[in-house]
Design a protein around this motif. Structure first.
Motif, PDB file in Angstrom:
ATOM      1  N   HIS A 183      43.010  52.743  44.736  1.00 35.76           N
ATOM      2  CA  HIS A 183      42.549  51.403  44.209  1.00 35.76           C
ATOM      3  C   HIS A 183      40.925  51.404  43.589  1.00 35.76           C
ATOM      4  N   SER A 189      41.046  53.257  40.379  1.00 30.08           N
ATOM      5  CA  SER A 189      41.403  52.611  39.451  1.00 30.08           C
ATOM      6  C   SER A 189      40.485  51.525  38.948  1.00 30.08           C
ATOM      7  N   TRP A 190      39.739  51.070  40.192  1.00 30.65           N
ATOM      8  CA  TRP A 190      38.629  50.016  39.442  1.00 30.65           C
ATOM      9  C   TRP A 190      37.550  50.751  38.927  1.00 30.65           C
ATOM     10  N   GLY A 241      51.282  55.641  42.944  1.00 36.13           N
ATOM     11  CA  GLY A 241      50.809  53.924  42.449  1.00 36.13           C
ATOM     12  C   GLY A 241      51.389  53.124  43.614  1.00 36.13           C
ATOM     13  N   ASN A 244      47.889  43.111  43.320  1.00 36.74           N
ATOM     14  CA  ASN A 244      47.633  44.570  42.833  1.00 36.74           C
ATOM     15  C   ASN A 244      48.674  45.300  42.343  1.00 36.74           C
ATOM     16  N   HIS A 284      48.524  49.343  40.657  1.00 37.22           N
ATOM     17  CA  HIS A 284      47.499  50.482  40.233  1.00 37.22           C
ATOM     18  C   HIS A 284      48.375  51.724  40.392  1.00 37.22           C
TER      19      HIS A 284
END
Length: 189
Positions: A21, A24-25, A73, A91, A93
């Motif tokens: 996470h 990804s951010w 993922g 979410n 991702h």
């Protein structure tokens, strides 16, 4: 590319989910979230969130996709989150190495199955950053309709963690069944 295995998340998965996470951010939220937050506290923030979520998963569903390299993922839904819009895909991702391989599509379909099996209503929605045009294209290609634009709330309620005044878009599906493939995948894949 190695095959994927899908399963429900467990509390001990919190660290791997938080790492993906945060990555990804860092890749997709730069320009909306402050660099100081993304380069500093984002991993600790995501660890706290995922430790809490996976320790008490009532009313939610989190599905992981794993390959030989580890977590590929995940999708996390809050079932029956909103009276009008339905269940929230909070979410979705996918590890950078798995982009454009169908992993996101399959995770979204597995989330749709959770809605069909466990939610009171069939509707599903999600929020996507306005700047994330690739994600918007992905959701549109899967039948999502952009129905709303609003301001992004700051992570942890701290306005200093935002860069400027970013916006987010609500994408909605009246029926999660629209996200399911015509033929269901094998259970072990």
């Amino acid at each position: 590319m190695t095959a994927l295995h899908y399963r429900e998340a467990r509390p001990e998965d919190a660290e791997q989910v938080a790492l993906l996470h945060a990555d990804s951010w860092r890749r997709h939220y730069r320009g909306a979230y402050s660099d100081a937050f993304l380069d500093g506290d984002v991993l600790d923030d995501r660890r706290a969130v995922w430790s809490t979520r996976l320790a008490a998963p009532a009313g939610s569903a989190t599905v992981l996709a794993e390959d030989a390299e580890g977590l590929a993922g995940f999708v996390h839904l809050v079932l029956d989150h909103d009276g009008r819009w339905g269940s929230l895909v909070d979410n979705l991702h996918v590890a950078h190495r798995r982009h454009r391989t169908g992993t996101g599509t399959e995770l979204l379909a597995r989330g749709a199955r959770a809605v069909a099996e466990r939610a009171a209503g069939p509707s599903v929605y999600l929020w996507v950053l306005e700047q994330n045009t690739d994600a918007q294209q992905f959701y549109r290609a899967r039948g999502g309709t952009c129905v709303e634009r609003t301001a992004v709330p700051p992570p942890g309620g701290d306005p200093s963690q935002l860069h400027g005044a970013p916006a987010k878009l609500r994408f909605a599906w009246r029926d999660a069944a629209a996200l399911l493939p015509a033929r269901p995948p094998r259970p072990d894949r």
